[in-house]
Enzyme design. Structure first.
Site, PDB file in Angstrom:
ATOM      1  CB  THR A 300     -38.660  15.438   1.305  1.00 59.37           C
ATOM      2  OG1 THR A 300     -39.227  16.645   0.791  1.00 59.37           O
ATOM      3  CG2 THR A 300     -37.247  15.726   1.790  1.00 59.37           C
ATOM      4  CG  HIS A 476     -41.224  16.563  -3.681  1.00 63.37           C
ATOM      5  ND1 HIS A 476     -42.211  17.524  -3.525  1.00 63.37           N
ATOM      6  CD2 HIS A 476     -40.637  16.444  -2.466  1.00 63.37           C
ATOM      7  CE1 HIS A 476     -42.220  17.956  -2.276  1.00 63.37           C
ATOM      8  NE2 HIS A 476     -41.264  17.323  -1.609  1.00 63.37           N
TER       9      HIS A 476
END
EC number: 2.7.8.-
Length: 646
Positions: A300, A476
């Site tokens: 992140t 992601h």
């Protein structure tokens, strides 16, 4: 004649000092620090972690004899106590721990002075009561002390025991939190698992490493990078350049989102019905189905970093944690300096995670709405933090009162590993793959989709929708290769290395006021977001160092590099040293004509980006279009919802 047994020997004084400092450290854990300790293992680690460094440092003074030994042990103990108390005071004010980089920032040191006077507690005498007692004994009751030397042959045994205890502590910590030292999620995590003293040593080592890398860098290194990135720059598309000038920019981070969910049905029900609509091309949004995440170990934090700087994350660890005090030319600061934007980040977790409270200052971000700005009651929390629905609702309320134009980044949390959801929030049945992670992912993604739809509706009600650029993206992948068997059941196809690369599509949706939506099949990545947004608001990008290219540009580069050196193009992908066709994911028997050129470019991109970070090269850049950010002018105070939970 033998000395009375009641006298205190050097080793006994050593043990007493170690014990009392350890007790004070325990006291700070449970009274002053908010470490989020859960379960038996973490509590055992907490009991273990102070001993090793305290004992190792003080054991050095066992080599001395007589009064010197007592005084050196006392002084060493006092310095450790001072370090502990300094962290206590700093934590009360900043909800974080002292680092060498924060001490080097004048603004933090000045704030620290005010924090001391404002942060005294009535019970603070606990941190110094042993120091006062020991000092009184050393000055007034010297006859209580046995000045005979401690046997030097046993000192290495004490030291070895301390070191062994540290590695035992580290083993427990790595078991409970893998990759603790490589990813360095949060200072609180490091203190919880290693203790404040080991954390200081770790921070010192990292600071020295960073300073050594910086010391070797020069303006010549920057010139090489600038020459390289200028060759990569693409001209803006006249149709889009300046189309969103001085419009609000709302950037929505969909945690762990992958685009295999788009139009996916489970038990006859759409997993993401709202995002399906946005992906159709018939709404206000342009959908980029071939948009990939480019994160490394920082996940992140790498995603945030890449999109706001058009730089790659590090090959190991998180740039937020390891390079957080570098100089940057970030998107929020550029928007402020060129068009008067105010910037903010909104996130239902606490500000120290991923070192955000320090990094954002270097990006020039004005405000940080962390968990203390939200209702963090038990009903509103799941997994790592605030549920997405209450998060979006409160965030829209804050945004409706913001000075315009604003750049607002919302980071969601519910669709995060291990993908668990309260029963009352689950409105789609789980699939039956036999893997709780994959099955739970469907439910949390469905909840995220619902929360997003409610938020967009809220923006329309509050009059923010029409006048805002709205950007939605997945940060992601959520499902790792460890779950390939379950994914094969869910998708009905074999998950090969090539297919797993395809699954790294995380989606990008963009609404530009005054522009109709559609589907743009360009191959792009998170690196390309910053140049795209700069051109949309009408800011010339020629003087900014960026590795990405405008996604609307007719010259856009369709090669998407990944942090590990793999890459994908419109026609083929390079994965683990092999080349696969995009049509059928079969191995290619011959290299494509542009393969060597593309591979060399990817390697050069990664090498150059790493040099920018490791050398802190932006400090040398005299950009006529940018004034360097002063991190000392930013301060992120806790919100009105109160202090962090213990």
């Amino acid at each position: 004649m033998s000395l009375p047994k009641k006298k205190i020997g050097i080793f006994a004084f050593f043990l007493l000092t170690v014990f009392t400092i350890t007790l004070k450290t325990y006291f700070s854990y449970y009274v002053d620090f908010s470490l989020g300790v859960k379960g038996l293992v973490q509590n055992l680690i907490l009991l273990m972690n102070p001993y090793s460094l305290i004992a190792l440092v003080l054991s050095v003074f066992l080599f001395f004899k007589g009064k010197k030994a007592f005084w050196f042990i006392f002084i060493g103990g006092f310095l450790l106590t001072f370090l502990l108390y300094a962290n206590v005071v700093y934590f009360r004010f900043f909800s974080d721990f002292l680092t060498f980089s924060t001490l080097n920032q004048a603004g933090n040191v000045e704030s620290m002075g005010g924090a001391v006077s404002a942060s005294f507690k009535w019970y603070d005498f606990v941190y110094f009561i042993d120091t006062i007692i020991y000092l009184a004994i050393l000055i007034f009751k010297r006859k209580w002390l046995d000045n005979r030397a401690f046997s030097k042959k046993f000192v290495p045994v004490v030291m070895a025991t301390s070191v062994a205890l540290f590695f035992l502590n580290l083993a427990f910590a790595e078991t409970d939190r893998p990759e603790l030292l490589t990813r360095t999620f949060d200072h609180k995590y490091l203190v919880k698992y290693l203790g404040p003293y080991n954390f200081t040593v770790y921070d010192g080592v990292k600071t020295i490493e960073n300073n050594q890398q910086k010391a070797l860098a020069s303006e010549d290194d920057l010139t090489k990078v600038l020459n390289y990135t200028k060759q990569k720059r693409t001209e803006p598309n006249p149709e889009y350049y300046g189309a969103a000038k001085k419009k609000n920019i709302i950037k929505i981070h969909l945690e762990s989102f992958q685009t295999f969910l788009i139009n996916k049905k489970v038990n006859g029900k759409e997993v993401t019905p709202f995002l399906n609509k946005l992906s159709s091309g018939n709404q206000d949004f342009t959908y980029f189905p071939n948009f990939f995440h480019q994160t490394g170990q920082g996940k992140t934090s790498d995603s945030e970093f890449t999109m706001d700087n058009s730089l790659y994350g590090l090959p190991q660890g998180s740039a937020y944690s390891l390079k957080g005090d570098n100089t940057y030319q970030s998107l929020p600061a550029i928007l402020d300096q060129k068009q008067g934007y105010t910037s903010n980040v909104m996130h239902g977790d606490y500000k120290t995670f991923w070192n955000r409270d320090q990094v954002y200052k270097h990006f020039g971000i004005d405000n940080f709405y962390d968990a203390t700005y939200y209702d963090m009651s038990d009903d509103n929390i799941v997994n790592l933090g605030l549920k997405d629905k209450p998060f979006f609702k409160a965030s829209a309320d804050y945004q409706s009162k913001m000075k315009k134009p604003f750049y607002s980044h919302l980071i969601t949390l519910t669709n995060h590993y291990p993908f668990t959801l309260d029963e009352e929030d689950a409105s789609i049945d789980k699939p039956n793959t036999g893997d709780s992670t994959v099955d739970g992912y469907i439910q949390t993604a469905h909840y995220l989709d619902q929360a997003l739809e409610e938020y967009i509706t809220d923006l329309k009600k509050k009059g923010l929708y029409d006048n805002s650029v709205i950007m939605i993206y997945g940060d992601h992948y959520g499902i790792s290769e460890n779950h390939n068997n379950a994914m094969e059941k869910l998708l009905g196809e074999k998950i090969t290395p090539a297919k797993f690369t395809d699954l790294n599509r995380t989606g990008f949706w963009l609404k530009v006021p005054g522009k109709s939506g559609g589907v743009n099949k360009e191959y792009a990545g998170q690196m390309d977001v910053m140049p795209t947004l700069l051109h949309l608001v009408g800011i010339d990008s020629k003087n900014y160092l960026m590795f990405g290219s405008d996604m609307f540009s007719k010259q856009h580069n369709n090669v998407v590099p990944f942090r590990n050196g793999d890459f994908i193009t419109e026609d083929y992908k390079y994965v683990n040293g092999k080349i696969y066709s995009n049509k059928d994911n079969e191995l290619l028997t011959e290299k494509p004509k542009d393969f060597d050129k593309n591979k060399k470019q990817v390697e050069k991109d990664l090498e150059m980006s790493d040099s920018v970070l490791n050398g802190d090269l932006f400090r040398f850049y005299k950009n006529p279009d940018f004034k360097k950010v002063n991190p000392g002018k930013y301060e992120y105070k806790s919100g009105p919802k109160g202090n962090e939970k213990k």
